[in-house]
Design an enzyme around this catalytic site. Structure first.
Site, PDB file in Angstrom:
ATOM      1  N   SER A 119     -14.938 -32.596 -57.810  1.00  0.00           N
ATOM      2  CA  SER A 119     -13.584 -32.410 -57.903  1.00  0.00           C
ATOM      3  C   SER A 119     -12.784 -32.947 -58.833  1.00  0.00           C
ATOM      4  O   SER A 119     -11.404 -32.594 -59.126  1.00  0.00           O
ATOM      5  CB  SER A 119     -12.987 -33.023 -56.355  1.00  0.00           C
ATOM      6  OG  SER A 119     -13.374 -32.581 -55.235  1.00  0.00           O
ATOM      7  N   HIS A 140     -16.556 -25.280 -59.201  1.00  0.00           N
ATOM      8  CA  HIS A 140     -15.741 -26.038 -58.036  1.00  0.00           C
ATOM      9  C   HIS A 140     -14.988 -24.953 -57.122  1.00  0.00           C
ATOM     10  O   HIS A 140     -14.179 -24.340 -57.348  1.00  0.00           O
ATOM     11  CB  HIS A 140     -14.585 -26.672 -59.078  1.00  0.00           C
ATOM     12  CG  HIS A 140     -13.718 -27.678 -57.922  1.00  0.00           C
ATOM     13  ND1 HIS A 140     -12.497 -27.845 -58.372  1.00  0.00           N
ATOM     14  CD2 HIS A 140     -14.071 -28.505 -56.750  1.00  0.00           C
ATOM     15  CE1 HIS A 140     -11.931 -28.670 -57.309  1.00  0.00           C
ATOM     16  NE2 HIS A 140     -12.871 -29.148 -56.713  1.00  0.00           N
ATOM     17  N   GLU A 152     -13.023 -22.525 -59.512  1.00  0.00           N
ATOM     18  CA  GLU A 152     -12.771 -22.996 -60.890  1.00  0.00           C
ATOM     19  C   GLU A 152     -13.832 -23.336 -61.471  1.00  0.00           C
ATOM     20  O   GLU A 152     -15.012 -23.930 -60.849  1.00  0.00           O
ATOM     21  CB  GLU A 152     -11.813 -24.168 -60.804  1.00  0.00           C
ATOM     22  CG  GLU A 152     -10.606 -24.300 -60.365  1.00  0.00           C
ATOM     23  CD  GLU A 152      -9.975 -25.715 -60.181  1.00  0.00           C
ATOM     24  OE1 GLU A 152      -8.700 -25.842 -60.322  1.00  0.00           O
ATOM     25  OE2 GLU A 152     -10.583 -26.782 -60.490  1.00  0.00           O
TER      26      GLU A 152
HETATM   27  N1  CAA Z   1     -15.390 -22.490 -42.061  1.00  0.00           N
HETATM   28  C1  CAA Z   1     -15.365 -21.305 -41.871  1.00  0.00           C
HETATM   29  N2  CAA Z   1     -14.388 -20.590 -41.538  1.00  0.00           N
HETATM   30  C2  CAA Z   1     -13.240 -21.203 -41.269  1.00  0.00           C
HETATM   31  C3  CAA Z   1     -13.190 -22.720 -41.339  1.00  0.00           C
HETATM   32  C4  CAA Z   1     -14.249 -23.018 -41.838  1.00  0.00           C
HETATM   33  N3  CAA Z   1     -14.240 -24.438 -41.994  1.00  0.00           N
HETATM   34  N4  CAA Z   1     -11.938 -23.106 -41.104  1.00  0.00           N
HETATM   35  C5  CAA Z   1     -11.223 -22.144 -40.725  1.00  0.00           C
HETATM   36  N5  CAA Z   1     -11.769 -20.909 -40.862  1.00  0.00           N
HETATM   37  C6  CAA Z   1     -11.562 -19.527 -40.643  1.00  0.00           C
HETATM   38  C7  CAA Z   1     -11.463 -19.160 -39.238  1.00  0.00           C
HETATM   39  O1  CAA Z   1     -12.785 -18.979 -38.334  1.00  0.00           O
HETATM   40  C8  CAA Z   1     -10.378 -18.281 -39.326  1.00  0.00           C
HETATM   41  O2  CAA Z   1     -10.964 -16.910 -39.325  1.00  0.00           O
HETATM   42  P1  CAA Z   1     -10.434 -15.515 -38.629  1.00  0.00           P
HETATM   43  O3  CAA Z   1      -9.050 -15.440 -39.545  1.00  0.00           O
HETATM   44  O4  CAA Z   1     -11.401 -14.562 -38.941  1.00  0.00           O
HETATM   45  O5  CAA Z   1     -10.268 -15.608 -37.334  1.00  0.00           O
HETATM   46  C9  CAA Z   1      -9.488 -18.370 -40.390  1.00  0.00           C
HETATM   47  O6  CAA Z   1     -10.241 -19.218 -41.325  1.00  0.00           O
HETATM   48  C10 CAA Z   1      -8.134 -19.054 -40.019  1.00  0.00           C
HETATM   49  O7  CAA Z   1      -8.430 -20.342 -39.321  1.00  0.00           O
HETATM   50  P2  CAA Z   1      -7.446 -20.748 -38.331  1.00  0.00           P
HETATM   51  O8  CAA Z   1      -6.889 -19.616 -37.315  1.00  0.00           O
HETATM   52  O9  CAA Z   1      -8.364 -21.665 -37.260  1.00  0.00           O
HETATM   53  O10 CAA Z   1      -6.399 -21.669 -38.903  1.00  0.00           O
HETATM   54  P3  CAA Z   1      -5.622 -21.352 -40.054  1.00  0.00           P
HETATM   55  O11 CAA Z   1      -4.801 -20.109 -40.143  1.00  0.00           O
HETATM   56  O12 CAA Z   1      -4.603 -22.542 -39.847  1.00  0.00           O
HETATM   57  O13 CAA Z   1      -6.436 -21.666 -41.236  1.00  0.00           O
HETATM   58  C11 CAA Z   1      -7.132 -22.865 -43.041  1.00  0.00           C
HETATM   59  C12 CAA Z   1      -7.117 -22.494 -41.463  1.00  0.00           C
HETATM   60  C13 CAA Z   1      -7.937 -21.637 -43.758  1.00  0.00           C
HETATM   61  C14 CAA Z   1      -7.966 -24.183 -43.492  1.00  0.00           C
HETATM   62  C15 CAA Z   1      -5.617 -22.845 -43.699  1.00  0.00           C
HETATM   63  O14 CAA Z   1      -4.932 -23.681 -42.930  1.00  0.00           O
HETATM   64  C16 CAA Z   1      -5.562 -23.107 -45.159  1.00  0.00           C
HETATM   65  O15 CAA Z   1      -5.646 -22.241 -45.932  1.00  0.00           O
HETATM   66  N6  CAA Z   1      -5.426 -24.434 -45.475  1.00  0.00           N
HETATM   67  C17 CAA Z   1      -5.136 -24.780 -46.619  1.00  0.00           C
HETATM   68  C18 CAA Z   1      -6.563 -25.238 -47.241  1.00  0.00           C
HETATM   69  C19 CAA Z   1      -6.494 -25.631 -48.666  1.00  0.00           C
HETATM   70  O16 CAA Z   1      -5.503 -25.710 -49.213  1.00  0.00           O
HETATM   71  N7  CAA Z   1      -7.616 -25.988 -49.291  1.00  0.00           N
HETATM   72  C20 CAA Z   1      -7.992 -26.566 -50.430  1.00  0.00           C
HETATM   73  C21 CAA Z   1      -8.451 -27.980 -50.431  1.00  0.00           C
HETATM   74  S1  CAA Z   1      -8.405 -28.703 -51.955  1.00  0.00           S
HETATM   75  C22 CAA Z   1      -9.864 -28.432 -52.400  1.00  0.00           C
HETATM   76  O17 CAA Z   1     -10.854 -27.866 -51.714  1.00  0.00           O
HETATM   77  C23 CAA Z   1     -10.515 -29.108 -53.725  1.00  0.00           C
HETATM   78  C24 CAA Z   1     -10.736 -30.424 -53.831  1.00  0.00           C
HETATM   79  O18 CAA Z   1     -11.755 -30.581 -54.482  1.00  0.00           O
HETATM   80  C25 CAA Z   1     -10.266 -31.491 -52.789  1.00  0.00           C
HETATM   81  P1  NAD Z   2     -19.104 -34.904 -47.416  1.00  0.00           P
HETATM   82  O1  NAD Z   2     -19.062 -36.193 -47.418  1.00  0.00           O
HETATM   83  O2  NAD Z   2     -18.844 -33.843 -46.539  1.00  0.00           O
HETATM   84  O3  NAD Z   2     -20.806 -34.416 -47.846  1.00  0.00           O
HETATM   85  C1  NAD Z   2     -21.348 -35.173 -48.964  1.00  0.00           C
HETATM   86  C2  NAD Z   2     -22.808 -34.758 -48.732  1.00  0.00           C
HETATM   87  O4  NAD Z   2     -23.715 -35.279 -49.884  1.00  0.00           O
HETATM   88  C3  NAD Z   2     -23.342 -35.748 -47.318  1.00  0.00           C
HETATM   89  O5  NAD Z   2     -24.287 -34.668 -46.617  1.00  0.00           O
HETATM   90  C4  NAD Z   2     -24.415 -36.698 -47.892  1.00  0.00           C
HETATM   91  O6  NAD Z   2     -25.360 -36.918 -47.158  1.00  0.00           O
HETATM   92  C5  NAD Z   2     -24.796 -36.135 -49.088  1.00  0.00           C
HETATM   93  N1  NAD Z   2     -25.273 -37.035 -50.286  1.00  0.00           N
HETATM   94  C6  NAD Z   2     -24.874 -38.067 -50.399  1.00  0.00           C
HETATM   95  N2  NAD Z   2     -25.500 -38.566 -51.538  1.00  0.00           N
HETATM   96  C7  NAD Z   2     -26.681 -37.932 -51.618  1.00  0.00           C
HETATM   97  C8  NAD Z   2     -27.852 -37.905 -52.211  1.00  0.00           C
HETATM   98  N3  NAD Z   2     -28.251 -39.001 -52.981  1.00  0.00           N
HETATM   99  N4  NAD Z   2     -28.732 -36.814 -52.020  1.00  0.00           N
HETATM  100  C9  NAD Z   2     -28.532 -35.961 -51.401  1.00  0.00           C
HETATM  101  N5  NAD Z   2     -27.430 -35.885 -50.525  1.00  0.00           N
HETATM  102  C10 NAD Z   2     -26.537 -36.850 -50.941  1.00  0.00           C
HETATM  103  O7  NAD Z   2     -18.393 -34.489 -48.919  1.00  0.00           O
HETATM  104  P2  NAD Z   2     -17.775 -32.878 -49.464  1.00  0.00           P
HETATM  105  O8  NAD Z   2     -16.397 -33.089 -48.916  1.00  0.00           O
HETATM  106  O9  NAD Z   2     -18.579 -31.874 -49.059  1.00  0.00           O
HETATM  107  O10 NAD Z   2     -17.816 -33.510 -50.984  1.00  0.00           O
HETATM  108  C11 NAD Z   2     -18.964 -32.979 -51.676  1.00  0.00           C
HETATM  109  C12 NAD Z   2     -18.486 -32.991 -53.039  1.00  0.00           C
HETATM  110  O11 NAD Z   2     -17.521 -31.763 -53.443  1.00  0.00           O
HETATM  111  C13 NAD Z   2     -17.700 -34.005 -53.848  1.00  0.00           C
HETATM  112  O12 NAD Z   2     -17.963 -33.987 -55.194  1.00  0.00           O
HETATM  113  C14 NAD Z   2     -16.301 -33.627 -53.630  1.00  0.00           C
HETATM  114  O13 NAD Z   2     -15.542 -34.145 -54.589  1.00  0.00           O
HETATM  115  C15 NAD Z   2     -16.333 -32.171 -53.939  1.00  0.00           C
HETATM  116  N6  NAD Z   2     -15.379 -31.273 -53.271  1.00  0.00           N
HETATM  117  C16 NAD Z   2     -14.870 -31.682 -51.962  1.00  0.00           C
HETATM  118  C17 NAD Z   2     -13.877 -30.904 -51.424  1.00  0.00           C
HETATM  119  C18 NAD Z   2     -13.278 -31.173 -50.216  1.00  0.00           C
HETATM  120  O14 NAD Z   2     -12.223 -30.638 -49.828  1.00  0.00           O
HETATM  121  N7  NAD Z   2     -13.758 -32.257 -49.336  1.00  0.00           N
HETATM  122  C19 NAD Z   2     -13.360 -29.663 -52.281  1.00  0.00           C
HETATM  123  C20 NAD Z   2     -13.980 -29.247 -53.403  1.00  0.00           C
HETATM  124  C21 NAD Z   2     -15.039 -30.164 -53.979  1.00  0.00           C
END
Ligand code: CAA
Ligand code: NAD
Length: 282
Positions: A119, A140, A152
């Site tokens: 991330s 990403h 990304e």
């Molecule tokens: N896996 C698979 N499908 C999923 C799911 C999951 N974990 N979670 C939700 N879904 C599906 C549901 O099954 C549903 O599908 P249908 O339309 O076919 O029925 C659909 O997504 C919508 O889900 P819900 O009706 O349960 O709930 P919702 O409308 O509130 O949507 C959400 C859930 C898609 C998560 C929505 O709230 C959303 O888009 N949230 C924002 C998510 C976001 O910003 N993600 C980016 C995070 S940052 C990141 O990822 C980067 C990083 O490095 C941290």
């Molecule tokens: P998570 O905690 O759900 O899963 C991490 C997994 O890695 C676990 O199953 C753990 O057992 C495994 N793991 C840790 N050390 C390991 C090792 N040495 N060998 C094999 N497996 C190992 O974490 P996550 O949220 O899936 O995040 C994973 C990566 O994806 C991170 O780099 C995170 O920054 C990135 N990411 C996370 C998100 C998010 O929304 N959580 C979104 C985009 C990218």
């Protein structure tokens, strides 16, 4: 280069989503994690998601069965020996990621491309710890991977154009919208999004509003699909903190200071949805 076999390392919430989408897109996928039990949990999550899609009429049963057949599981890195692409999605910890690459490069083919789903960690730095910085790239994906369209694609200082072309083609085959970014902390989305989540936690900490009202405000005031505190719970408080720490350290700017409440909750093991409790209970 033809990519057929993808080896996914770390099958938590992101790795299992990546494995699912890759298998649905026709790739042969292997899901690897630290123990049989963790791999089974990741595999079961994928199988469960496919079943839900079939039940909703969004996927043919035959296609779900074919997808499952394309997925293998592994707890031995040696199984990556015939992979064309390895996607690493383990904890957001540079030392842990580098330790895995050190073992991996002993077994993978010279031409295998290595991608990290990090991330925020520098792709150039991760690449430099391997024997193939030109064949190392950031792929990403966004959470939840089967739903979010974005991929990304981050090039490190030495990533080759050929590797970028392959990563773009894989993203397209997976049905993702690809955007290219240079290797700067947070890339594109997390540079914007994660400071916003941190600011929402600071608001809560200052007692400006309740967690429910902070989330209600951006859902109803900005049209966000979910509020920032719920989203932090979905992303994981540990992942959110790790990203803020990278932004803070790399830019050296106090505007990226992680919220003390976020740090305290991570220390207390309240990591969000994955531990059933963060800002809300699940
Ligand atoms: N896996 C698979 N499908 C999923 C799911 C999951 N974990 N979670 C939700 N879904 C599906 C549901 O099954 C549903 O599908 P249908 O339309 O076919 O029925 C659909 O997504 C919508 O889900 P819900 O009706 O349960 O709930 P919702 O409308 O509130 O949507 C959400 C859930 C898609 C998560 C929505 O709230 C959303 O888009 N949230 C924002 C998510 C976001 O910003 N993600 C980016 C995070 S940052 C990141 O990822 C980067 C990083 O490095 C941290
Ligand atoms: P998570 O905690 O759900 O899963 C991490 C997994 O890695 C676990 O199953 C753990 O057992 C495994 N793991 C840790 N050390 C390991 C090792 N040495 N060998 C094999 N497996 C190992 O974490 P996550 O949220 O899936 O995040 C994973 C990566 O994806 C991170 O780099 C995170 O920054 C990135 N990411 C996370 C998100 C998010 O929304 N959580 C979104 C985009 C990218």
């Amino acid at each position: 280069m033809d990519i057929n076999k993808i080896y996914v390392i770390g099958v938590g919430q992101m790795g299992s989503g990546i494995a699912q989408v890759a298998a649905q897109s026709g790739f042969e996928v292997t899901m690897y994690d630290q123990t049989e039990a963790i791999v089974k949990k990741g595999y079961d999550r994928v199988a469960g998601n496919l079943e839900k899609l079939v039940a909703k009429g969004k996927l043919e049963k035959a296609a779900a069965d074919e997808t499952v057949k394309r997925i293998k599981t592994s707890v031995a890195l040696g199984d990556a020996k015939d992979a064309d692409l390895v996607i690493e999605a383990i904890y957001e910890n540079p030392a842990a990621k580098k330790a895995i690459y050190a073992e991996l490069i002993k077994v993978i083919k010279p031409e295998t491309i290595l991608a990290s789903n990090t991330s925020s960690i520098s792709i150039t730095e991760l690449a430099a710890s391997t024997d193939r910085p030109d064949r190392f790239i950031g792929m990403h994906f966004f959470n939840p991977v089967p739903v979010m369209k974005l991929l990304e694609i981050i090039t490190g200082y030495l990533t080759s154009d050929a590797t970028l072309t392959v990563a773009k083609a894989i993203g397209e085959k997976m049905g993702k919208v690809g955007v290219a970014a240079l290797d700067k902390p947070g890339f594109i989305v997390n540079r914007i999004l994660i400071p916003m989540l941190n600011e929402a936690i600071l608001l809560l900490e200052e007692g400006v509003a309740s967690a429910e009202d902070i989330d209600k405000a951006t859902v109803n005031g900005c049209g966000h699909p979910m509020g920032p505190l719920h989203l932090t719970d979905l992303v994981g408080l540990d992942v959110t903190l790790a990203i803020m720490e990278v932004l803070h350290r790399e830019f050296g700017d106090s505007k990226y200071r992680p919220s003390p409440l976020l740090k305290k909750m991570v220390a207390a093991g309240k990591l969000g949805c994955k531990t059933k409790e963060g800002f809300f209970k699940y």
